[in-house]
Scaffold this motif. Structure first.
Motif, PDB file in Angstrom:
ATOM      1  N   ALA A 130      32.622  44.915 -21.219  1.00 28.38           N
ATOM      2  CA  ALA A 130      33.624  45.161 -20.176  1.00 28.38           C
ATOM      3  C   ALA A 130      33.020  45.949 -19.019  1.00 28.38           C
ATOM      4  CB  ALA A 130      34.816  45.918 -20.767  1.00 28.38           C
ATOM      5  N   ASN A 131      32.245  46.969 -19.333  1.00 27.22           N
ATOM      6  CA  ASN A 131      31.575  47.777 -18.315  1.00 27.22           C
ATOM      7  C   ASN A 131      30.672  46.901 -17.455  1.00 27.22           C
ATOM      8  OD1 ASN A 131      30.180  49.681 -16.815  1.00 27.22           O
ATOM      9  ND2 ASN A 131      29.340  50.789 -18.569  1.00 27.22           N
ATOM     10  N   TYR A 132      29.902  46.041 -18.109  1.00 23.62           N
ATOM     11  CA  TYR A 132      28.956  45.185 -17.385  1.00 23.62           C
ATOM     12  C   TYR A 132      29.697  44.196 -16.480  1.00 23.62           C
ATOM     13  CZ  TYR A 132      24.627  42.586 -16.602  1.00 23.62           C
ATOM     14  OH  TYR A 132      23.520  41.990 -16.027  1.00 23.62           O
ATOM     15  N   LEU A 133      30.777  43.640 -16.980  1.00 27.13           N
ATOM     16  CA  LEU A 133      31.559  42.709 -16.159  1.00 27.13           C
ATOM     17  C   LEU A 133      32.097  43.402 -14.916  1.00 27.13           C
ATOM     18  CD1 LEU A 133      33.554  40.859 -18.977  1.00 27.13           C
ATOM     19  CD2 LEU A 133      31.802  39.845 -17.520  1.00 27.13           C
ATOM     20  N   ILE A 165      15.517  31.464 -21.206  1.00 30.09           N
ATOM     21  CA  ILE A 165      16.347  31.941 -20.098  1.00 30.09           C
ATOM     22  C   ILE A 165      16.036  33.401 -19.829  1.00 30.09           C
ATOM     23  CG2 ILE A 165      18.723  32.222 -19.274  1.00 30.09           C
ATOM     24  CD1 ILE A 165      19.468  30.086 -21.436  1.00 30.09           C
ATOM     25  N   GLU A 166      15.913  33.746 -18.561  1.00 32.04           N
ATOM     26  CA  GLU A 166      15.597  35.120 -18.172  1.00 32.04           C
ATOM     27  C   GLU A 166      16.860  35.862 -17.734  1.00 32.04           C
ATOM     28  OE1 GLU A 166      12.637  36.454 -18.536  1.00 32.04           O
ATOM     29  OE2 GLU A 166      11.682  34.569 -19.148  1.00 32.04           O
ATOM     30  N   HIS A 167      16.846  37.171 -17.971  1.00 37.51           N
ATOM     31  CA  HIS A 167      17.945  38.052 -17.575  1.00 37.51           C
ATOM     32  C   HIS A 167      17.701  38.484 -16.127  1.00 37.51           C
ATOM     33  CE1 HIS A 167      21.169  40.982 -18.215  1.00 37.51           C
ATOM     34  NE2 HIS A 167      20.407  41.930 -17.719  1.00 37.51           N
ATOM     35  N   GLN A 168      18.172  37.659 -15.200  1.00 39.06           N
ATOM     36  CA  GLN A 168      17.928  37.961 -13.780  1.00 39.06           C
ATOM     37  C   GLN A 168      18.906  37.198 -12.903  1.00 39.06           C
ATOM     38  OE1 GLN A 168      13.831  36.732 -13.323  1.00 39.06           O
ATOM     39  NE2 GLN A 168      14.350  34.586 -13.065  1.00 39.06           N
ATOM     40  N   GLY A 169      19.129  37.721 -11.697  1.00 38.81           N
ATOM     41  CA  GLY A 169      20.009  37.068 -10.725  1.00 38.81           C
ATOM     42  C   GLY A 169      21.419  36.903 -11.259  1.00 38.81           C
ATOM     43  N   ASP A 170      21.922  35.675 -11.215  1.00 40.65           N
ATOM     44  CA  ASP A 170      23.289  35.411 -11.668  1.00 40.65           C
ATOM     45  C   ASP A 170      23.339  34.932 -13.120  1.00 40.65           C
ATOM     46  OD1 ASP A 170      22.301  32.826 -11.462  1.00 40.65           O
ATOM     47  OD2 ASP A 170      23.280  32.442  -9.547  1.00 40.65           O
ATOM     48  N   THR A 171      22.203  35.015 -13.800  1.00 40.73           N
ATOM     49  CA  THR A 171      22.143  34.652 -15.222  1.00 40.73           C
ATOM     50  C   THR A 171      21.868  35.914 -16.033  1.00 40.73           C
ATOM     51  OG1 THR A 171      21.290  32.460 -14.638  1.00 40.73           O
ATOM     52  CG2 THR A 171      21.042  33.158 -16.930  1.00 40.73           C
ATOM     53  N   HIS A 172      22.687  36.154 -17.035  1.00 40.83           N
ATOM     54  CA  HIS A 172      22.637  37.417 -17.764  1.00 40.83           C
ATOM     55  C   HIS A 172      22.557  37.144 -19.271  1.00 40.83           C
ATOM     56  CE1 HIS A 172      24.284  38.990 -13.928  1.00 40.83           C
ATOM     57  NE2 HIS A 172      25.008  37.876 -13.970  1.00 40.83           N
ATOM     58  N   LEU A 173      21.760  37.912 -19.957  1.00 43.29           N
ATOM     59  CA  LEU A 173      21.615  37.757 -21.404  1.00 43.29           C
ATOM     60  C   LEU A 173      22.540  38.724 -22.136  1.00 43.29           C
ATOM     61  CD1 LEU A 173      17.736  37.358 -21.804  1.00 43.29           C
ATOM     62  CD2 LEU A 173      19.486  35.580 -21.630  1.00 43.29           C
ATOM     63  N   PHE A 174      23.363  38.172 -22.997  1.00 44.05           N
ATOM     64  CA  PHE A 174      24.340  38.949 -23.760  1.00 44.05           C
ATOM     65  C   PHE A 174      23.657  40.094 -24.515  1.00 44.05           C
ATOM     66  CE2 PHE A 174      27.446  39.888 -26.999  1.00 44.05           C
ATOM     67  CZ  PHE A 174      28.667  39.523 -26.472  1.00 44.05           C
ATOM     68  N   LYS A 175      22.528  39.776 -25.125  1.00 39.78           N
ATOM     69  CA  LYS A 175      21.804  40.765 -25.918  1.00 39.78           C
ATOM     70  C   LYS A 175      21.362  41.951 -25.051  1.00 39.78           C
ATOM     71  CE  LYS A 175      18.121  40.993 -29.400  1.00 39.78           C
ATOM     72  NZ  LYS A 175      17.031  40.247 -30.065  1.00 39.78           N
ATOM     73  N   LYS A 176      20.882  41.671 -23.832  1.00 40.35           N
ATOM     74  CA  LYS A 176      20.457  42.723 -22.910  1.00 40.35           C
ATOM     75  C   LYS A 176      21.638  43.581 -22.461  1.00 40.35           C
ATOM     76  CE  LYS A 176      15.960  41.934 -22.146  1.00 40.35           C
ATOM     77  NZ  LYS A 176      14.916  42.965 -22.357  1.00 40.35           N
ATOM     78  N   ILE A 177      22.772  42.910 -22.251  1.00 40.54           N
ATOM     79  CA  ILE A 177      23.973  43.636 -21.824  1.00 40.54           C
ATOM     80  C   ILE A 177      24.353  44.689 -22.860  1.00 40.54           C
ATOM     81  CG2 ILE A 177      26.458  43.408 -21.394  1.00 40.54           C
ATOM     82  CD1 ILE A 177      25.815  40.585 -20.260  1.00 40.54           C
ATOM     83  N   ILE A 178      24.352  44.286 -24.121  1.00 37.85           N
ATOM     84  CA  ILE A 178      24.725  45.206 -25.202  1.00 37.85           C
ATOM     85  C   ILE A 178      23.696  46.325 -25.349  1.00 37.85           C
ATOM     86  CG2 ILE A 178      25.252  45.374 -27.666  1.00 37.85           C
ATOM     87  CD1 ILE A 178      27.310  43.821 -25.888  1.00 37.85           C
TER      88      ILE A 178
END
Length: 561
Positions: free
Chosen positions: A63-66, A178-191
């Motif tokens: 939620a914070n990340y969103l 897939i890389e965690h960058q720009g408009d693409t985000h990795l769920f695992k990195k978010i957590i």
């Protein structure tokens, strides 16, 4: 419109006629479960477990990340995931951030996905790495701004998480980098990176939409049923009151029914969280794996669809497994054959009842009792706080006992309306009553029976399939002159999809050719199982194709087979 409620006299003393529905946001129940059952297992997924504390913490992080990406109150977020921990985290994460969840079937092909994303105006989507090639194309076609990617391996225990990519390659499935960058985000990195701090938006549970759940209603293309926080809380509390012998914080729920389906959303996801149950999630239904899971993990509650129970009963090795942990099962999504109910209860020693509902009612409105009076062939009686009646086709008023008419319902679980579809809303909601489109009757004791279903809708394997949507796809085939799609009897799926096709002059085609074509444009469960080529189709004097005539022919053949 005043009605009689003869069913209330059959309610056991443990089930109240009216229940209190709190005016609070849906995510409050996750907060409450984390406070009351912090170390209880919330999710068991292929050997990996999450406690209620961990589930709440990770939902807050998402939620914070969103919100950090600019999510505003009431922004729509599509969740396109099978049953897995990420689907639960995403669901509550979106709600905690103030967004509206748009449940999206992972089987959707590009055409279907584009339609739903455009109609809902979703700006975020949470989906699987395997689906990224399909989803990424939507950036240029819709309002989609951010794609959050996860993989099944992200929530697998060691060493399954290390072996999973090799299994994928062996099965020749695409492993996407897939890389965690720009408009693409990795769920695992978010957590890993986000903090569990959220600026909770102001809440009006009776008006705020929690969910856009897509359904065809009675006709046409899918529409987004606007289900408020209060709608969903009401239906979940009704479900809890119906299962009055279940023990708060003690039960475990077998999670096979999809969370992206409204039935799984209420009877599996929200009921589990509201009551502090353990969810044993399986990403797909496999009869052998299901039997192994029941024997090993001993779930006590098992919501399902008739096709699931039929598949288990027909498994050649079912007698080798101990299924005695099962206490209660609610069957939904399609009519439950009496033979299946009786055989399943004999095998498990548990109780299997049939419920009835529709997406527009969050979804359940009627059910038989678990421990009290049941009637074979009946969908049971209305739930607490729920009124139901039969609208007479002759008088236009309330039908007499045993008179056929349209089933209508009203209650706090009934939707706010269809998303951006005023005319369809007005045609479906009349003076607080939801017109179901289902034909049935009520007996003298207040038990309801369904005789026919919504016009044209096919219920195959528990999924609603809308003929017009399939016809639109088949009409685009260069060899098709006319086509009509109908549901025909099937001993396993209840109904299966059949396409009747008139080819253009001098054209030849095979069922295999159309099957290959349909699979490119439709989710698997919508693809016709049978193709029949005809010289002409039955029609009215004004040229309207008579689908009902074809269905009657199929039922006659099935009956005489």
């Amino acid at each position: 419109m005043e009605i009689q409620k003869p069913w209330l006299r059959h309610y056991p003393k443990e089930i109240p006629h009216e229940i209190t529905i709190e005016e609070k946001p849906l995510y409050d129940y996750l907060q409450q479960a984390a406070a009351e059952f912090p170390t209880n297992t919330a999710i068991h997924f292929l050997g990996k477990t999450l406690s209620y504390t961990e589930l709440y913490d990770q939902s807050l992080k998402l939620a914070n990340y969103l919100q950090s990406l600019g999510l505003q109150k009431d922004d729509r977020v599509s969740i396109m995931l099978p049953n897995c921990p990420q689907a639960v985290i995403a669901y509550y994460g979106v709600l905690l951030a103030g967004g509206i969840v748009v449940q999206t079937n992972p089987l959707y092909m590009e055409r279907e996905l584009e339609y739903q994303l455009k109609d809902s105006q979703s700006t975020f989507i949470v989906t699987l790495d395997l689906l990224y090639p399909r989803v990424s194309k939507m950036k240029a076609l819709t309002n989609l701004k951010h794609i959050i990617i996860t993989g099944i391996k992200d929530y697998l225990p060691f060493p399954k998480n290390l072996l999973y990519p090799f299994v994928q390659k062996k099965q020749k499935k695409l492993v996407v980098k897939i890389e965690h960058q720009g408009d693409t985000h990795l769920f695992k990195k978010i957590i890993e990176l986000s903090e569990p701090i959220v600026d909770l938006p102001e809440s009006n549970p009776a008006e705020d939409i929690a969910l856009l759940q897509y359904t065809g209603g009675t006709t046409g293309f899918p529409k987004g049923a606007m289900l408020t926080h209060k709608n969903i809380i009401a239906n979940t509390k009704m479900c809890s009151s119906w299962m009055y012998k279940s023990r708060r914080g003690k039960e475990s729920m077998l999670g096979i029914v999809p969370l992206f389906h409204v039935y799984g959303m209420t009877t599996l996801l929200n009921l589990s969280v509201m009551q502090g149950y353990k969810m044993i999630l399986l990403p797909k239904f496999d009869a052998t794996e299901t039997l192994k899971t029941i024997q090993k993990l001993k779930p006590t509650l098992f919501p399902g669809a008739p096709t699931i129970y039929i598949a288990l009963l027909n498994h050649p090795d079912i007698k080798k497994y101990d299924l005695s942990s099962i206490d209660c099962c609610i069957s939904g999504s399609a009519p439950l054959p009496l033979d299946v109910q009786e055989r399943f209860e004999e095998v498990t020693g548990g109780l299997l009842i049939e419920g009835y509902g529709l997406t527009e009612a969050s979804p359940v409105t009627h059910a038989n009792f678990f421990w009290d009076k049941r009637k074979a062939g009946s969908i049971g009686v209305p739930w607490p706080n729920t009124d139901s009646a039969i609208l007479s086709y002759e008088s236009g008023g309330i039908a007499e006992v045993n008179e056929l008419g349209e089933i209508i319902v009203r209650g706090p679980q009934v939707m706010k309306g269809y998303w951006n579809k005023k005319e369809e809303t007005e045609a479906t909601l009349k003076d607080d009553w939801l017109l179901t489109g289902d034909v049935g009757y009520m007996d003298e004791e207040g038990y309801f029976y369904i005789v026919d279903r919504k016009k044209d809708v096919i219920i195959a394997g528990g999924f609603n399939v809308y003929p017009r949507e399939i016809e639109e796809v088949l009409y685009e085939h260069e060899k098709v002159q006319e086509v009509v799609v109908a549901g025909v009897p099937d001993p396993y799926r209840g109904e299966t999809v059949k396409a009747y096709i008139v080819l253009k002059n001098n054209e030849n085609a095979t069922p295999e050719e159309f099957n290959e074509y349909a699979r490119k444009h439709l989710a698997t469960y919508k693809v016709p199982h049978i193709y029949e080529f005809r010289e002409e189709l039955p029609k009215t004097a004004v040229g309207k194709i008579l689908r009902r005539v074809l269905i009657e022919e199929e039922h006659a053949k099935y009956k005489n087979a």
